[in-house]
Scaffold this motif. Structure first.
Motif, PDB file in Angstrom:
ATOM      1  N   MET A 178       0.847  -1.198   0.000  1.00  0.00           N
ATOM      2  CA  MET A 178       0.000   0.000   0.000  1.00  0.00           C
ATOM      3  C   MET A 178       0.880   1.243   0.000  1.00  0.00           C
ATOM      4  O   MET A 178       1.795   1.376   0.813  1.00  0.00           O
ATOM      5  CB  MET A 178      -0.935   0.005   1.205  1.00  0.00           C
ATOM      6  N   VAL A 179       0.605   2.120  -0.955  1.00  0.00           N
ATOM      7  CA  VAL A 179       1.363   3.369  -1.024  1.00  0.00           C
ATOM      8  C   VAL A 179       0.426   4.554  -0.935  1.00  0.00           C
ATOM      9  O   VAL A 179      -0.753   4.474  -1.290  1.00  0.00           O
ATOM     10  CB  VAL A 179       2.201   3.483  -2.336  1.00  0.00           C
ATOM     11  N   GLY A 180       0.994   5.627  -0.461  1.00  0.00           N
ATOM     12  CA  GLY A 180       0.237   6.874  -0.372  1.00  0.00           C
ATOM     13  C   GLY A 180       1.205   8.028  -0.489  1.00  0.00           C
ATOM     14  O   GLY A 180       2.358   7.858  -0.900  1.00  0.00           O
ATOM     15  N   ARG A 181       0.747   9.209  -0.112  1.00  0.00           N
ATOM     16  CA  ARG A 181       1.607  10.389  -0.182  1.00  0.00           C
ATOM     17  C   ARG A 181       1.339  11.297   1.010  1.00  0.00           C
ATOM     18  O   ARG A 181       0.182  11.486   1.404  1.00  0.00           O
ATOM     19  CB  ARG A 181       1.316  11.186  -1.475  1.00  0.00           C
ATOM     20  N   HIS A 182       2.405  11.857   1.550  1.00  0.00           N
ATOM     21  CA  HIS A 182       2.190  12.907   2.553  1.00  0.00           C
ATOM     22  C   HIS A 182       2.037  14.228   1.795  1.00  0.00           C
ATOM     23  O   HIS A 182       2.237  14.287   0.577  1.00  0.00           O
ATOM     24  CB  HIS A 182       3.322  12.935   3.576  1.00  0.00           C
TER      25      HIS A 182
ATOM     26  N   THR B 250       4.918   7.223  -0.123  1.00  0.00           N
ATOM     27  CA  THR B 250       5.121   6.718   1.238  1.00  0.00           C
ATOM     28  C   THR B 250       4.428   5.366   1.366  1.00  0.00           C
ATOM     29  O   THR B 250       3.217   5.274   1.133  1.00  0.00           O
ATOM     30  CB  THR B 250       4.544   7.713   2.268  1.00  0.00           C
ATOM     31  N   TYR B 251       5.205   4.333   1.676  1.00  0.00           N
ATOM     32  CA  TYR B 251       4.627   3.001   1.856  1.00  0.00           C
ATOM     33  C   TYR B 251       3.985   2.924   3.239  1.00  0.00           C
ATOM     34  O   TYR B 251       4.570   3.382   4.218  1.00  0.00           O
ATOM     35  CB  TYR B 251       5.711   1.932   1.719  1.00  0.00           C
ATOM     36  N   VAL B 252       2.796   2.377   3.278  1.00  0.00           N
ATOM     37  CA  VAL B 252       2.055   2.302   4.539  1.00  0.00           C
ATOM     38  C   VAL B 252       1.797   0.837   4.878  1.00  0.00           C
ATOM     39  O   VAL B 252       1.223   0.099   4.076  1.00  0.00           O
ATOM     40  CB  VAL B 252       0.712   3.044   4.436  1.00  0.00           C
ATOM     41  N   GLN B 253       2.239   0.438   6.046  1.00  0.00           N
ATOM     42  CA  GLN B 253       2.027  -0.941   6.464  1.00  0.00           C
ATOM     43  C   GLN B 253       0.536  -1.177   6.679  1.00  0.00           C
ATOM     44  O   GLN B 253      -0.200  -0.254   7.027  1.00  0.00           O
ATOM     45  CB  GLN B 253       2.753  -1.173   7.778  1.00  0.00           C
ATOM     46  N   GLY B 254       0.123  -2.415   6.451  1.00  0.00           N
ATOM     47  CA  GLY B 254      -1.279  -2.749   6.704  1.00  0.00           C
ATOM     48  C   GLY B 254      -2.101  -2.626   5.430  1.00  0.00           C
ATOM     49  O   GLY B 254      -1.560  -2.578   4.326  1.00  0.00           O
ATOM     50  N   THR B 255      -3.389  -2.537   5.593  1.00  0.00           N
ATOM     51  CA  THR B 255      -4.284  -2.514   4.415  1.00  0.00           C
ATOM     52  C   THR B 255      -5.263  -1.343   4.463  1.00  0.00           C
ATOM     53  O   THR B 255      -6.490  -1.532   4.424  1.00  0.00           O
ATOM     54  CB  THR B 255      -5.068  -3.839   4.360  1.00  0.00           C
ATOM     55  N   PRO B 256      -4.743  -0.140   4.559  1.00  0.00           N
ATOM     56  CA  PRO B 256      -5.655   1.011   4.537  1.00  0.00           C
ATOM     57  C   PRO B 256      -6.328   1.123   3.175  1.00  0.00           C
ATOM     58  O   PRO B 256      -5.807   0.618   2.179  1.00  0.00           O
ATOM     59  CB  PRO B 256      -4.722   2.203   4.791  1.00  0.00           C
ATOM     60  N   ARG B 257      -7.468   1.793   3.136  1.00  0.00           N
ATOM     61  CA  ARG B 257      -8.218   1.900   1.870  1.00  0.00           C
ATOM     62  C   ARG B 257      -7.723   3.083   1.030  1.00  0.00           C
ATOM     63  O   ARG B 257      -7.355   4.140   1.580  1.00  0.00           O
ATOM     64  CB  ARG B 257      -9.706   2.114   2.163  1.00  0.00           C
ATOM     65  N   PRO B 258      -7.737   2.949  -0.284  1.00  0.00           N
ATOM     66  CA  PRO B 258      -7.420   4.090  -1.157  1.00  0.00           C
ATOM     67  C   PRO B 258      -8.359   5.257  -0.847  1.00  0.00           C
ATOM     68  O   PRO B 258      -9.540   5.057  -0.614  1.00  0.00           O
ATOM     69  CB  PRO B 258      -7.663   3.544  -2.558  1.00  0.00           C
ATOM     70  N   GLY B 259      -7.786   6.454  -0.781  1.00  0.00           N
ATOM     71  CA  GLY B 259      -8.586   7.646  -0.494  1.00  0.00           C
ATOM     72  C   GLY B 259      -8.688   7.945   0.991  1.00  0.00           C
ATOM     73  O   GLY B 259      -9.218   8.981   1.379  1.00  0.00           O
ATOM     74  N   GLU B 260      -8.149   7.043   1.807  1.00  0.00           N
ATOM     75  CA  GLU B 260      -8.198   7.223   3.268  1.00  0.00           C
ATOM     76  C   GLU B 260      -6.958   8.001   3.723  1.00  0.00           C
ATOM     77  O   GLU B 260      -5.870   7.807   3.182  1.00  0.00           O
ATOM     78  CB  GLU B 260      -8.195   5.827   3.914  1.00  0.00           C
TER      79      GLU B 260
END
Ligand code: SF4
Length: 454
Positions: free
Chosen positions: A402-406, A417-427
């Motif tokens: 799972m990747v996201g952005r600060h 930014t790689y995020v551990q776990g399984t957060p949902r897209p858009g969260e």
């Protein structure tokens, strides 16, 4: 209206072109066309081209030829070419890509349905392509009712089109014309439409967003637009891209600094730092003014992330001038930096300048500047390790991580930014940064107790 034509769409180039593609897709869907991602399954293939650089021309011609090839082998019956390369080369493009059925210039974007459905463009007649092309740059087109190509949770919002700057290396004003700005109410309506469609992050784009409102009699500028967007419910992040340094004002800086929803991030292409080169580029800013502005940004917007773009190998650039650029980049410390090797565009003033730099030297300078920036970028990312950041999750990467952005990472151009776990897209997830991975970061949601990591 059941036109039931299945249409595949290829969008090349920048985010402004992507917005045009989304708008054209919206119009095609509204006209009853079925949009497919599979070109082999399409009756019509539309290619929205970029014409900024010679390299983008070569890329577009390759993609177009491949599509035309499908007319011989596959289901495809019609190839429609749109966008900046059409506007730049006009019907001259046809000799490079025989077999194309229609051309749609940037000012005729809204003719795409006629072009796809075998409309009534000029040159209609047996075997001759339909052409929808005009040099008249309409009052900036609204981009409502798009069929979005970005993930739901973020979107691009074009606030103006065209450009009044006259950078000597740039073809965009000759393609997109002089700057036209969307009235503030149109921008706000589009922002609300994007929020209703699931966007929590909006990236403001134009050729030069800083000059927004220049043509408005009431002097309504970018600072007031940012403050108005700051009031749009449902929006979390408003990001400013394509800032032009010489027209950055204290009012805009204050708006960025004080508006909660406006992220503390600035994308400001500088192109160079040496005074002689900046003058030859007609950038209307000096080394001293650039450094003063950057200092003011950091002072007035604590923790601001700054991205820039530089050109190496501009005609006449000496070793000393290039070394000055590298030293400046090492000293200032941009969070992100993109580099272009100067591209000779014959229909630009710089294209006619003496002292064109050999390709080998451009490559060497490109590598040297990116090398210098890599050390800087790693250092600035290292400074975020151990910090807790709010991260907007974009989704899974090709390995399923799972990747996201600060807030300091814009879509597609900056690190992730790689995020551990399984957060949902858009969260939005609050993440404790635990490590740097090259240009990227990695971390754990603060809801995960440290002990779990041990
Ligand atoms: S600001 Fe300069 S580089 Fe950017 S679009 Fe305008 S003329 Fe081109």
């Amino acid at each position: 209206m059941n036109n039931q034509k299945s249409v595949a769409f290829v969008s090349l180039g920048c985010a402004k072109n992507l917005v045009d593609s989304e708008k054209m897709l919206g119009q095609l869907a509204e006209a009853g066309c079925a949009v497919t991602n599979d070109e082999s399954d399409a009756d019509v293939i539309v290619i929205n081209t970029c014409g900024f650089l010679d390299a983008s021309r070569r890329e577009a011609v390759e993609v177009i030829r491949e599509a035309v090839g499908r007319k011989k082998t596959g289901r495809c019956r019609r190839v429609v070419v749109a966008g900046c390369l059409v506007q730049r080369d006009g019907e001259g493009l046809l000799k490079h890509v025989p077999g194309v059925d229609a051309l749609v210039g940037v000012n005729n974007r809204d003719d795409v349905v006629r072009a796809v459905l075998n409309g009534d463009g000029r040159n209609r007649g047996r075997g001759r392509p339909d052409v929808f092309l005009s040099d008249y740059h309409p009052f900036v087109q609204t981009d409502q009712a798009r069929l979005r190509l970005t993930p739901r949770h973020y979107a691009y919002l074009r606030i103006s089109e065209g450009c009044n700057q006259k950078c000597t290396f740039c073809t965009i004003p000759s393609i997109r014309g002089a700057m036209h700005c969307k009235p503030p109410q149109v921008v706000l309506n589009e922002a609300r439409e994007l929020v209703d469609d699931g966007a929590v992050e909006i990236n403001l784009i134009g050729q030069d967003t800083t000059s927004y409102g220049e043509e408005f009699a009431n002097g309504y500028g970018l600072d007031r637009l940012l403050r108005a967007l700051d009031g749009v419910d449902g929006l979390s992040w408003v990001r400013l891209m394509y800032v032009y340094p010489s027209v950055m004002t204290d009012a805009i800086i204050d708006a960025i600094a004080t508006c909660d929803r406006v992220v503390k991030y600035i994308d400001m292409p500088l192109q160079h730092i040496n005074d002689r080169v900046l003058k030859a580029m007609h950038r209307r800013v000096t080394r001293a003014e650039t450094i003063e502005l950057l200092g003011r940004l950091r002072e007035r917007i604590p923790g601001v992330f700054i991205r820039t773009t530089m050109i190496v190998g501009f005609p006449g650039e000496t070793d000393a001038e290039f070394d000055e650029l590298v030293a400046f980049v090492e000293e200032f410390g941009f969070d992100a930096l993109g580099t272009f090797k100067y591209s000779l565009e014959p229909d630009t003033p710089a294209g006619r300048m003496k002292g064109q730099i050999p390709a080998r030297v451009k490559r060497e300078r490109y590598d040297a500047l990116m090398q210098a920036q890599q050390a800087v970028a790693f250092q600035r990312a290292d400074a975020l390790v151990g910090r807790t950041l709010s991260v907007l999750v974009d989704g899974a990467d090709s390995d399923g991580a799972m990747v996201g952005r600060h807030a300091g990472q814009a879509p597609t151009v900056d690190g992730v930014t790689y995020v551990q776990g399984t957060p949902r897209p858009g969260e939005f997830v609050t993440v404790r940064c635990t490590e740097r991975r090259g240009y990227d970061l990695a971390g754990v949601p603060t809801t995960v107790p440290l002990s779990v990591l041990a």
